[in-house]
Design a protein around this motif. Sequence first.
Motif, PDB file in Angstrom:
ATOM      1  N   ILE A  98       4.166  54.464  30.985  1.00  0.00           N
ATOM      2  CA  ILE A  98       3.767  55.782  30.485  1.00  0.00           C
ATOM      3  C   ILE A  98       4.468  56.043  29.164  1.00  0.00           C
ATOM      4  O   ILE A  98       5.698  56.004  29.085  1.00  0.00           O
ATOM      5  N   LEU A  99       3.687  56.302  28.132  1.00  0.00           N
ATOM      6  CA  LEU A  99       4.249  56.627  26.820  1.00  0.00           C
ATOM      7  C   LEU A  99       3.993  58.097  26.520  1.00  0.00           C
ATOM      8  O   LEU A  99       2.856  58.501  26.243  1.00  0.00           O
ATOM      9  N   CYS A 100       5.036  58.895  26.583  1.00  0.00           N
ATOM     10  CA  CYS A 100       4.917  60.284  26.140  1.00  0.00           C
ATOM     11  C   CYS A 100       4.932  60.282  24.610  1.00  0.00           C
ATOM     12  O   CYS A 100       5.749  59.607  23.987  1.00  0.00           O
ATOM     13  N   ALA A 101       4.010  61.052  24.040  1.00  0.00           N
ATOM     14  CA  ALA A 101       3.945  61.088  22.577  1.00  0.00           C
ATOM     15  C   ALA A 101       5.111  61.865  21.986  1.00  0.00           C
ATOM     16  O   ALA A 101       5.631  61.540  20.929  1.00  0.00           O
ATOM     17  N   GLY A 102       5.537  62.911  22.690  1.00  0.00           N
ATOM     18  CA  GLY A 102       6.589  63.754  22.133  1.00  0.00           C
ATOM     19  C   GLY A 102       6.114  64.454  20.865  1.00  0.00           C
ATOM     20  O   GLY A 102       4.917  64.462  20.546  1.00  0.00           O
TER      21      GLY A 102
END
Lengths: 232, 232
Positions: free
Chosen positions: A139-143
Motif C-alpha cells: 500500500i502506497l499512501c500518496a501523502g
Amino acid sequence: MKINTWPIPYMVEDIEDSTAVVIDVLRASTTMTAALVNGAARIIPVRKVEEAFALRESMENVLLAGERDAIMVEGFDLGNSPYEYTPDVVGGKTIVMTTTNGTQAVAAAKDAADLIIAGFVNMSAVVEYLKAADRPVAILCAGTRGRYTLEDAACAGMIADLLGGEDLCDFTRACRDLYRAHKDELSSYLKEGVHAKNLIRKGFVRDMELAFQIDVLPAIARRNADGSLCMY
Amino acid sequence: MKINTWPIPYMVEDIEDSTAVVIDVLRASTTMTAALVNGAARIIPVRKVEEAFALRESMENVLLAGERDAIMVEGFDLGNSPYEYTPDVVGGKTIVMTTTNGTQAVAAAKDAADLIIAGFVNMSAVVEYLKAADRPVAILCAGTRGRYTLEDAACAGMIADLLGGEDLCDFTRACRDLYRAHKDELSSYLKEGVHAKNLIRKGFVRDMELAFQIDVLPAIARRNADGSLCMY
C-alpha cells in the motif's frame, strides 16, 4: 497475507511480487475512480505538466487533467474535483492526469506486479480484488508533498483491517489501529486532517465529503500493460 | 506549541526556526546519549563510512563508531550497542559515528535552528528542554531504511503528549494517539515492532531493553556550532 504500507511514496522497494494499492483519498483516488465510472476510456498518469502537454500533441480524444496545490493547471481541461468528471465531459475520452501527490505515487509503484487505485469510495471492491489476487499487498499512501496524511493512513488501515492480514509491517499495524480507534466516527475524525482543512478553505467541501464516503463508486482503476489505468 | 513530525527523514522542510528532535530509539539515540553520559567529549555524526575513515586521519583521540544493518563496520572501533560505550573506552574521546538511519536523520535536520537527540532514555530531559526553548518543534523519526518504525513513532508521540502542543500536523497527532493507546504496556507493545524483533534475532536484546526504558540517562546530545554533538 503480507501487507506493507508506506506513509509516502519514497524508498518503495521489494514490491515486484505485490499488488500495489495507491491511495490518495483527497482527491486523486476518488477522482480517477469517478472518471472511469462516468465513462472515461482510460487515464494516463504522468508526473509532470510538460509530459501532459506533450501527450496531447500526439494523441486524439484527450483531456488534460490535474492540479498543483489543489488548483487546476493553466491550459488543462479539468482540475482534480470528481464532480468535474461528468459523463458528458469524460465519456470515451483519454484523461491525461498529473496531480501533486497521487500520480507521483503511481510512478513510485511502477515495479509492482499489479497496481490498483484505492479510496474509501471503492473500499469493498478493492478488498475483494486483493483477496482474490492473493498476492502480497504493497500500500502506497500518496501523502501531501512528502508528509503523512491522516485520510490516506486511515484508508490503508481500513484495507488492512478488512483484509485481516497477519504479516504486517509496523506502519500497516499503526494504520489499522488508527482506523479501528476511529471507525465509528471516521468522517468527522478525518475532517480534522490538515489536507481536509486545506480543501475546505479552498472551497472543495463537496469533494471532501464524497471522498470520505464508503463504497459509493463500485469500480477500480487498474493499471494496464501500457501503464494506463482502466476500469476493472 | 507547534509540532511537526516526519515518519522518515525525507523532504524535511521549513524547519529553520525550529528545534529539530532526532529520534532513532533503536539504537543511535540511546547509544549517543549513553556515550556522552559516560564521558565522551563529543560525537561527530557522518553519513558515510568513508567520511569516518577520512576524519580519523585528520584528528587525534578519535574512535570510529557505527553500524550497517546492526553490525559494526569493519575497521571501526565500536558498533552501535550502548553497552560498548563504557567510561574507560569513550572517556575524553571524540566519537565519529555513522549509522544506517540515525546519523542520516541528523543530516536531514541540518537547517534547523537547534538540534537535539531524543529517545525514551532521556524523555523528561528532552521535554523540559523543548518547553524552555519555546520554539516550534520538528521531530524527525529516523525510521529504518526509509520505513516507518513503531518505536520512533511512539517516542515522538510521547514527546507530543508531554509537551501538550495544540498545533500538530497529522503525523504528530497519529503518533500521540498511538502513544496514548499503548502507554500502559509500552515496552511490550514496542517489542512487537519489526526493528525490535530484528535486534532480538541478532542478539541485541539488552540494547533493546535499555532503549525502551524511560529517563535512565538524564542528559541530551545537542548540536554545537561546529556540527558535533555534545552533552547538554
